[in-house]
Design an enzyme around this catalytic site. Structure first.
Site, PDB file in Angstrom:
ATOM      1  N   ASP A 140      19.535  34.840 141.200  1.00 54.81           N
ATOM      2  CA  ASP A 140      18.518  33.900 140.728  1.00 54.81           C
ATOM      3  C   ASP A 140      18.843  32.520 141.286  1.00 54.81           C
ATOM      4  O   ASP A 140      19.430  32.412 142.354  1.00 54.81           O
ATOM      5  CB  ASP A 140      18.435  33.899 139.199  1.00 54.81           C
ATOM      6  CG  ASP A 140      17.026  33.582 138.699  1.00 54.81           C
ATOM      7  OD1 ASP A 140      16.540  32.479 138.978  1.00 54.81           O
ATOM      8  OD2 ASP A 140      16.415  34.437 138.037  1.00 54.81           O
ATOM      9  N   HIS A 184      17.449  32.162 144.390  1.00 56.56           N
ATOM     10  CA  HIS A 184      16.122  31.549 144.298  1.00 56.56           C
ATOM     11  C   HIS A 184      16.165  30.067 144.626  1.00 56.56           C
ATOM     12  O   HIS A 184      15.212  29.344 144.346  1.00 56.56           O
ATOM     13  CB  HIS A 184      15.534  31.763 142.905  1.00 56.56           C
ATOM     14  CG  HIS A 184      15.231  33.197 142.597  1.00 56.56           C
ATOM     15  ND1 HIS A 184      14.565  33.589 141.455  1.00 56.56           N
ATOM     16  CD2 HIS A 184      15.504  34.348 143.265  1.00 56.56           C
ATOM     17  CE1 HIS A 184      14.450  34.912 141.434  1.00 56.56           C
ATOM     18  NE2 HIS A 184      15.019  35.385 142.522  1.00 56.56           N
TER      19      HIS A 184
END
Length: 453
Positions: A255, A278
């Site tokens: 993430d 991310h």
């Protein structure tokens, strides 16, 4: 329960004090004898000779030493050091409230490993309303130093398996996963040298914390099950934090590499390496109705982002029931991206909201004084020729957005496209509106992409 005495090496060279009462078999080494330990690690700069506390390790993965660890922390508090020895494992199976700390060092050269007893942890944890977060433990107080060559292991595989197919921001989600390391009401916290492994959820979460630093830390989350990824294992998350420094750190997780969240100020990041993430994200903010959120004064420099969804990203919620706020004075400088879907992105249509809904209920979070300087490398080509997507809400202000020395390419071909909608003033480079017919094919699915938390 049997307790181990000090190893023979220490027994022969170090005078120690047997401590009666709480934990039989543990030892406290007086400050004037700590020098005899020699190669166990660096000493605190202000207090080179500290009393050192040693606790017994676990015999196996079922041998919970939570009580021993808490005892050791209490004895090392106020001027001492807890030593977790190299080659030893310390299993934690009970939640721990460590918010009473003052002037303590924890030297982690071994492995601290949490149990994967899901029913226990879901019933016994520290809960935070923000995105329904829970933690195994919480650290608080002042002048806390954690350092060493060891591992903090979240033992996350069972959590990954059982959470597969679910979403953390689903309002119906009841499968809460613990965060690996949490500070709360803490001041002057330093973490250096350790590895953080396989957190069940976010790796670090700092709450109401001032002046916290991470240096030379390796954060890694991987799954042995290809259908159960280590989702939401963010490297760094914050809530009501003033003063965060991250330097010389590697993050390989599933993430956000870095994600300052509401009411975070004065962030400095330098020499950060992120793989499969991310991105380095500001936010998300503006999630909760009527709540003011702020991120301000952020400097991010010398970052490498590989094989991820995003590079430099700002994200704010939109919808009928959201909050408001601002992200102000943020600089991204010397950012290298490779095989990254969105090298630069301003996202004011977060989370799981399509373009039609976002237009009807736009974000109320302002983006101001944002600089992207010397951003270079390649996109993945997932969104065609688009290498930067700067899309602002008609309800919010996007001003002082500047791009300098942007050298990004796409495997989809040349020339690369920078999209800008709703930006006030000149951004410093040529850009095109998403409504321009010549860019629609390049934009591809970017507008309808549902970003994950």
């Amino acid at each position: 329960m049997k307790f181990l005495a000090l190893a023979a090496l220490f027994a022969s060279t170090v005078s120690s004090i047997a401590v009666d009462g709480l934990i039989p078999g543990a030892r406290v080494i007086p400050a004037n004898d700590v020098v005899a330990l020699k190669k166990v690690g660096a000493h605190h700069q202000k207090h080179p000779h500290r009393r050192t506390v040693i606790i017994r390790p676990s015999f196996n993965d079922e041998d919970d030493v939570s009580a021993d660890f808490l005892w050791g922390i209490k004895w090392a508090n106020r001027g001492g050091r807890l030593l977790l020895q190299k080659g030893k494992k310390y299993v934690i199976g009970k939640k721990l409230d460590l918010t009473f700390l003052k002037d303590i060092e924890v030297q982690l050269d071994g492995e601290l490993k949490f149990t994967n007893d899901v029913p226990y942890w879901q019933a016994n944890n520290f809960y935070y309303d923000f995105q329904k977060s829970i933690s195994f433990w919480r650290w608080g107080g002042e002048d806390i130093k954690i350092f060493g060559s060891g591992v903090l292991n979240g033992n996350g595989q069972r959590w990954y398996n059982e959470f597969a197919g679910q979403e953390i921001l689903d309002p119906n989600n009841k499968y809460y996963r613990p965060i690996l390391f949490v500070t709360e009401n803490a001041t002057r916290v330093s973490v250096e040298g350790i590895t953080q492994l396989n957190s069940p959820c976010w790796t670090n979460f700092f709450v109401r914390t001032k002046d916290i630093s991470f240096n030379n830390v390796f954060i890694h989350a991987y799954s042995t099950n290809a259908s159960a990824l280590p989702k939401n294992t963010d490297g760094f998350d914050t809530l009501n934090v003033d003063g965060l420094t991250v330097t010389n750190t590697r993050v390989d997780i599933g993430d956000d590499c870095l994600s300052p969240k509401p009411n975070t100020t004065n962030v400095f990041v330098q020499n950060l390496w992120c793989n499969g993430t991310h991105g380095t994200s500001m936010g998300s903010i503006g999630q909760y109705p009527g709540v003011l959120d702020i991120i301000e004064n952020v400097w991010i420099e010398n970052v490498t982002l590989l094989n991820g969804e995003n590079g430099a990203r700002l994200k704010a919620w939109a919808g009928p029931n959201v909050g408001y706020g601002r992200i102000n004075n943020v600089t991204y400088k010397n950012i290298h991206v490779e095989n990254t879907d969105n090298p630069i992105v301003l996202d004011q249509c977060y989370f799981n909201i399509n373009a039609t809904q976002c237009a009807a209920y736009p974000s109320r979070v302002n983006f101001t004084n944002i600089v992207f300087e010397n951003i270079y490398g390649t996109s993945s080509g997932k969104h065609g020729k688009v290498v930067a997507d700067l899309t602002c809400s008609p309800n919010a202000v996007c001003s002082g957005i500047r791009l300098k020395n942007i050298h990004l390419t796409s495997p989809a071909g040349s020339p690369p496209v920078i999209v800008c909608d709703g930006i006030q003033g000149d951004i410093g480079v040529e850009c095109q509106s998403s409504t321009n017919l010549t860019t629609k094919r390049s934009i591809g699915l970017a507008r309808n992409l549902k970003y994950k938390a």
